[in-house]
Design an enzyme around this catalytic site. Structure first.
Site, PDB file in Angstrom:
ATOM      1  N   GLN A 151      -4.910  -1.807   9.812  1.00 25.56           N
ATOM      2  CA  GLN A 151      -4.759  -3.130   9.211  1.00 25.56           C
ATOM      3  C   GLN A 151      -5.284  -4.215  10.140  1.00 25.56           C
ATOM      4  O   GLN A 151      -4.889  -4.298  11.301  1.00 25.56           O
ATOM      5  CB  GLN A 151      -3.281  -3.384   8.875  1.00 25.56           C
ATOM      6  CG  GLN A 151      -3.019  -4.679   8.133  1.00 25.56           C
ATOM      7  CD  GLN A 151      -3.691  -4.702   6.764  1.00 25.56           C
ATOM      8  OE1 GLN A 151      -3.701  -3.707   6.062  1.00 25.56           O
ATOM      9  NE2 GLN A 151      -4.223  -5.851   6.400  1.00 25.56           N
TER      10      GLN A 151
ATOM     11  N   ASP B 107     -11.403   2.272   4.155  1.00 26.58           N
ATOM     12  CA  ASP B 107     -11.600   0.818   4.097  1.00 26.58           C
ATOM     13  C   ASP B 107     -13.068   0.471   3.911  1.00 26.58           C
ATOM     14  O   ASP B 107     -13.405  -0.661   3.586  1.00 26.58           O
ATOM     15  CB  ASP B 107     -11.066   0.149   5.367  1.00 26.58           C
ATOM     16  CG  ASP B 107      -9.713  -0.509   5.154  1.00 26.58           C
ATOM     17  OD1 ASP B 107      -9.383  -0.821   3.994  1.00 26.58           O
ATOM     18  OD2 ASP B 107      -8.984  -0.720   6.145  1.00 26.58           O
TER      19      ASP B 107
ATOM     20  N   LYS C 152       0.831  -1.202   0.000  1.00 26.34           N
ATOM     21  CA  LYS C 152       0.000   0.000   0.000  1.00 26.34           C
ATOM     22  C   LYS C 152       0.866   1.252   0.000  1.00 26.34           C
ATOM     23  O   LYS C 152       0.622   2.201  -0.761  1.00 26.34           O
ATOM     24  CB  LYS C 152      -0.919   0.006   1.219  1.00 26.34           C
ATOM     25  CG  LYS C 152      -2.028  -1.034   1.180  1.00 26.34           C
ATOM     26  CD  LYS C 152      -2.787  -1.065   2.504  1.00 26.34           C
ATOM     27  CE  LYS C 152      -3.891  -2.117   2.489  1.00 26.34           C
ATOM     28  NZ  LYS C 152      -4.581  -2.263   3.773  1.00 26.34           N
TER      29      LYS C 152
END
Length: 292
Positions: free
Chosen positions: A96, A119, A52
């Site tokens: 994460q 997200d 990312k």
């Protein structure tokens, strides 16, 4: 049979994003800024977050990686999120997953400002998705939709079967495929661990999305001729013959299923790359909504 190459589709998405970011920077404005929080040192999470950060740099995004120890307290993690919520230079926030046991994942998800929820996991984002309102779409389902669009795969009127009902993939995927849009308009069946006659249902699928996290679960006798197969699974399987001691396996037994399909995603090299593309698109969207 078409191999749905995630590298090709993701590159096209990133090229488009880079053009937009270059124009923003030429106009003298700050670049979009994505902040990621990584707790502990899970190998798969480390690899994913590193990718990312790298891809943010490739398209001109600013990125910040905050590392926290695996024994971090929930309170400290929530304080970090709040500081990012209040930082006007940060456009998108991701934490994460998975998180260690002492941390309540749902509490963490709900702590993120919905305006920075790139997200797409916050209940506010999920609610808007269900109602067909503009929102941040969870990155993996978003990436799959971008892939269908890139390869111009017909979905209207098709029967789509989704194996898996997680809030991250299965449920949002079913909503997107059934939505009234160019690459939706499917009739959708969701299958899960309590589904009876799973094989028979899968054999009815024009589009089969496997998102259950069981390596090579979907066999050739579960797929009808000419189906489109989207493999979301990504599991490390020990293999002493491999250089790294493991191989990455999807939820589909690729070698035996692929010859029956009209199109199929490989693992690795398929949906995973498109997941990051979806995240980057969400981040640019957050930037535009916040800064105009």
């Amino acid at each position: 049979m078409i191999v749905l190459d995630g590298k090709v589709a993701a590159a096209a998405t990133k090229d488009q994003l880079k053009e937009e970011v270059d124009a923003i920077i030429r106009a003298g404005r700050p670049a979009p800024h994505l902040a990621a929080i990584l707790v502990g040192n899970n190998g798969a999470s480390e690899t994913y977050v590193a990718s990312k950060v790298k891809q943010c740099a490739e398209i001109g995004f600013q990125s910040t990686l905050i590392r926290l120890d695996a024994d971090v307290s929930e309170e400290h993690l929530l304080e970090k999120i709040e500081s990012l919520n209040n930082d006007p230079s940060v456009d998108g926030i991701l934490v994460q997953l998975p998180l260690p046991k002492q941390v309540n994942e749902q509490k963490v998800i709900e702590a993120i400002d919905p305006a920075k929820d790139v997200d797409g996991f916050h209940p506010a984002s999920a609610g808007k998705l269900v109602q067909g309102l503009p929102t941040f779409i969870p990155a993996t389902p978003y990436g799959i939709m971008l892939m269908l669009e890139h390869f111009n795969l017909e979905t209207k009127g098709k029967h789509a079967v989704v194996i898996g009902r997680s809030n991250i993939v299965g449920r949002p995927m079913s909503i997107l495929l059934s939505s009234n849009n160019r690459f939706g308009n499917c009739t959708v069946t969701i299958c899960h661990s309590h589904t009876h006659n799973l094989k028979e249902i899968c054999l009815q699928a024009d589009i089969l999305v496997a998102a259950l996290g069981k390596p090579e679960f979907v066999k050739a006798d579960m797929v009808k001729e000419g189906a489109i197969v989207i493999d979301v699974g990504i599991t490390r399987v020990e293999d002493n013959t491999a250089k790294k001691g493991f191989r990455i396996k999807g939820d589909v037994a690729y070698n035996e299923v692929a010859p029956k399909t009209a199109a199929i995603t490989p693992v690795p090299g398929g949906v995973g790359l498109m997941t990051i593309a979806g995240l980057l698109k969400n981040t640019l969207q957050a930037y535009k909504q916040r800064r105009g």
